[in-house]
Motif scaffolding. Structure first.
Motif, PDB file in Angstrom:
ATOM      1  N   THR A 156      10.193  14.875   5.435  1.00 20.91           N
ATOM      2  CA  THR A 156      10.935  13.778   4.811  1.00 20.91           C
ATOM      3  C   THR A 156      10.737  12.485   5.576  1.00 20.91           C
ATOM      4  N   HIS A 157      10.839  12.554   6.892  1.00 23.61           N
ATOM      5  CA  HIS A 157      10.681  11.362   7.726  1.00 23.61           C
ATOM      6  C   HIS A 157       9.285  10.774   7.578  1.00 23.61           C
ATOM      7  N   ASN A 158       8.256  11.635   7.645  1.00 25.11           N
ATOM      8  CA  ASN A 158       6.893  11.141   7.608  1.00 25.11           C
ATOM      9  C   ASN A 158       6.471  10.704   6.220  1.00 25.11           C
ATOM     10  N   SER A 159       7.014  11.324   5.176  1.00 20.76           N
ATOM     11  CA  SER A 159       6.731  10.861   3.822  1.00 20.76           C
ATOM     12  C   SER A 159       7.258   9.452   3.634  1.00 20.76           C
ATOM     13  N   HIS A 160       8.437   9.185   4.186  1.00 20.09           N
ATOM     14  CA  HIS A 160       9.019   7.848   4.091  1.00 20.09           C
ATOM     15  C   HIS A 160       8.160   6.847   4.853  1.00 20.09           C
ATOM     16  N   ALA A 161       7.690   7.267   6.028  1.00 21.54           N
ATOM     17  CA  ALA A 161       6.852   6.380   6.842  1.00 21.54           C
ATOM     18  C   ALA A 161       5.545   6.075   6.131  1.00 21.54           C
ATOM     19  N   LEU A 162       4.941   7.100   5.505  1.00 25.21           N
ATOM     20  CA  LEU A 162       3.698   6.879   4.781  1.00 25.21           C
ATOM     21  C   LEU A 162       3.907   5.961   3.595  1.00 25.21           C
ATOM     22  N   ALA A 163       5.035   6.107   2.912  1.00 25.82           N
ATOM     23  CA  ALA A 163       5.322   5.267   1.747  1.00 25.82           C
ATOM     24  C   ALA A 163       5.441   3.811   2.164  1.00 25.82           C
ATOM     25  N   GLU A 164       6.003   3.571   3.366  1.00 21.68           N
ATOM     26  CA  GLU A 164       6.168   2.197   3.830  1.00 21.68           C
ATOM     27  C   GLU A 164       4.852   1.598   4.305  1.00 21.68           C
ATOM     28  N   GLY A 165       3.875   2.446   4.687  1.00 23.87           N
ATOM     29  CA  GLY A 165       2.647   1.950   5.280  1.00 23.87           C
ATOM     30  C   GLY A 165       1.433   2.057   4.375  1.00 23.87           C
ATOM     31  N   THR A 166       1.615   2.154   3.067  1.00 28.77           N
ATOM     32  CA  THR A 166       0.496   2.296   2.155  1.00 28.77           C
ATOM     33  C   THR A 166      -0.279   0.984   2.038  1.00 28.77           C
ATOM     34  N   PHE A 167      -1.582   1.060   2.202  1.00 27.07           N
ATOM     35  CA  PHE A 167      -2.475  -0.092   2.079  1.00 27.07           C
ATOM     36  C   PHE A 167      -2.451  -0.549   0.613  1.00 27.07           C
ATOM     37  N   THR A 168      -2.026  -1.786   0.373  1.00 24.75           N
ATOM     38  CA  THR A 168      -1.871  -2.267  -1.003  1.00 24.75           C
ATOM     39  C   THR A 168      -2.546  -3.611  -1.205  1.00 24.75           C
ATOM     40  N   LEU A 169      -2.913  -3.884  -2.447  1.00 22.88           N
ATOM     41  CA  LEU A 169      -3.543  -5.140  -2.849  1.00 22.88           C
ATOM     42  C   LEU A 169      -2.803  -5.719  -4.048  1.00 22.88           C
ATOM     43  N   THR A 170      -2.476  -7.004  -3.984  1.00 15.65           N
ATOM     44  CA  THR A 170      -1.841  -7.699  -5.104  1.00 15.65           C
ATOM     45  C   THR A 170      -2.567  -9.022  -5.329  1.00 15.65           C
ATOM     46  N   SER A 171      -2.297  -9.640  -6.473  1.00 17.04           N
ATOM     47  CA  SER A 171      -2.940 -10.909  -6.799  1.00 17.04           C
ATOM     48  C   SER A 171      -2.005 -11.793  -7.606  1.00 17.04           C
ATOM     49  N   ALA A 172      -2.009 -13.083  -7.281  1.00 15.95           N
ATOM     50  CA  ALA A 172      -1.260 -14.056  -8.076  1.00 15.95           C
ATOM     51  C   ALA A 172      -2.043 -14.460  -9.317  1.00 15.95           C
ATOM     52  N   SER A 173      -3.321 -14.111  -9.370  1.00 14.19           N
ATOM     53  CA  SER A 173      -4.176 -14.477 -10.503  1.00 14.19           C
ATOM     54  C   SER A 173      -4.021 -13.523 -11.679  1.00 14.19           C
ATOM     55  N   PHE A 174      -3.682 -12.250 -11.380  1.00 11.54           N
ATOM     56  CA  PHE A 174      -3.459 -11.256 -12.433  1.00 11.54           C
ATOM     57  C   PHE A 174      -2.772 -10.038 -11.831  1.00 11.54           C
ATOM     58  N   ARG A 175      -2.262  -9.176 -12.709  1.00 12.01           N
ATOM     59  CA  ARG A 175      -1.647  -7.921 -12.283  1.00 12.01           C
ATOM     60  C   ARG A 175      -2.519  -6.762 -12.739  1.00 12.01           C
ATOM     61  N   ALA A 176      -2.363  -5.639 -12.085  1.00 14.21           N
ATOM     62  CA  ALA A 176      -3.129  -4.449 -12.450  1.00 14.21           C
ATOM     63  C   ALA A 176      -2.932  -4.121 -13.926  1.00 14.21           C
ATOM     64  N   GLY A 177      -4.023  -3.903 -14.634  1.00 13.49           N
ATOM     65  CA  GLY A 177      -3.977  -3.566 -16.047  1.00 13.49           C
ATOM     66  C   GLY A 177      -3.959  -4.758 -16.978  1.00 13.49           C
ATOM     67  N   ASP A 178      -3.785  -5.975 -16.430  1.00 14.58           N
ATOM     68  CA  ASP A 178      -3.743  -7.176 -17.257  1.00 14.58           C
ATOM     69  C   ASP A 178      -5.147  -7.623 -17.662  1.00 14.58           C
ATOM     70  N   THR A 179      -5.172  -8.624 -18.550  1.00  9.58           N
ATOM     71  CA  THR A 179      -6.425  -9.248 -18.964  1.00  9.58           C
ATOM     72  C   THR A 179      -6.737 -10.420 -18.046  1.00  9.58           C
ATOM     73  N   VAL A 180      -7.981 -10.558 -17.668  1.00  6.26           N
ATOM     74  CA  VAL A 180      -8.409 -11.641 -16.789  1.00  6.26           C
ATOM     75  C   VAL A 180      -8.210 -12.989 -17.485  1.00  6.26           C
ATOM     76  N   ASP A 181      -7.641 -13.954 -16.763  1.00  9.94           N
ATOM     77  CA  ASP A 181      -7.450 -15.300 -17.305  1.00  9.94           C
ATOM     78  C   ASP A 181      -8.766 -16.059 -17.352  1.00  9.94           C
ATOM     79  N   ALA A 182      -8.786 -17.131 -18.145  1.00 11.47           N
ATOM     80  CA  ALA A 182      -9.991 -17.952 -18.297  1.00 11.47           C
ATOM     81  C   ALA A 182     -10.456 -18.532 -16.963  1.00 11.47           C
ATOM     82  N   ALA A 183      -9.519 -18.779 -16.059  1.00 11.64           N
ATOM     83  CA  ALA A 183      -9.882 -19.363 -14.758  1.00 11.64           C
ATOM     84  C   ALA A 183     -10.836 -18.475 -13.981  1.00 11.64           C
ATOM     85  N   GLN A 184     -10.759 -17.162 -14.172  1.00 12.90           N
ATOM     86  CA  GLN A 184     -11.613 -16.232 -13.427  1.00 12.90           C
ATOM     87  C   GLN A 184     -12.872 -15.824 -14.190  1.00 12.90           C
ATOM     88  N   VAL A 185     -12.999 -16.215 -15.460  1.00  9.85           N
ATOM     89  CA  VAL A 185     -14.141 -15.833 -16.294  1.00  9.85           C
ATOM     90  C   VAL A 185     -15.382 -16.630 -15.893  1.00  9.85           C
TER      91      VAL A 185
END
Length: 200
Positions: free
Chosen positions: A32-61
């Motif tokens: 339980t302790h280590n699962s919580h620690a792993l959940a907090e330390g997951t390598f993640t990527l986000t973007s202000a230009s789009f969200r996962a599953g979204d359509t790419v905006d014209a600015a990035q085309v």
């Protein structure tokens, strides 16, 4: 004698059951302790230009021929890179393009202290100031080349940030993106990605 043996056997059985119970409780707490620690330390990527599953905006085309866009590389932010990370790399790949797919972007040499790229980092000179190198994409240009699929079903574009165990892959600006990808894969400690869509 038989009674004495029975007492010893019962005591031994109680000891084994008690040990098993404590061991299971300890394992549950550890998990339980280590699962919580792993959940907090997951390598993640986000973007202000789009969200996962979204359509790419014209600015990035891409901006060439039938594709009319801004050709601005997306804003990216990553967090919780694996221990031992010495640098970062970024790629953008169209897995639905015919044949082996289509490389839109590949960057190496992003310093380990950096955890984000602004929009248009490719063309603005931001990556160059960091000392990063960009590959030649499949449009035959260096740096970012945005989505520009043929008319029909939308394509999926995979943007990936890699945490690398080295700060020097010894790849020069303008080498093929496929070569960048090979070298990245040999030193990657972990990766995080976003998949977005675009069609015409």
């Amino acid at each position: 004698m038989r009674s004495r043996c029975l007492v010893v056997s019962l005591a031994s059985l109680w000891y084994r059951q008690s040990f098993f119970t404590y061991a299971m409780v300890g394992f549950a707490l550890f998990t339980t302790h280590n699962s919580h620690a792993l959940a907090e330390g997951t390598f993640t990527l986000t973007s202000a230009s789009f969200r996962a599953g979204d359509t790419v905006d014209a600015a990035q085309v891409f901006n060439q021929d039938d594709c009319k866009g801004g050709n601005r590389s997306p804003q990216l932010t990553w967090r919780d890179a694996p221990p031992g990370t010495r640098s970062f790399a970024v790629t953008m790949f169209d897995q639905d393009a015919p044949g082996r797919g289509w490389w839109h972007w590949a960057v190496i040499g992003i310093p380990a202290k950096v955890d984000s790229l602004p929009e248009n980092a490719s063309s603005s000179g931001f990556l160059k100031k960091l000392g990063a190198a960009e590959a030649r994409n499949d449009f035959d240009t260096d740096g970012y080349g945005g989505p520009c699929p043929p008319p029909g079903k939308p394509h999926r574009y995979i943007i990936t940030v890699y945490a690398l165990s080295t700060a020097d892959l010894r790849l020069a600006q303008g080498r093929p993106a496929l070569m960048f990808d090979h070298e990245i894969s040999t030193t990657a400690l972990g990766s995080a990605r976003i998949v977005v869509n675009y069609g015409r």
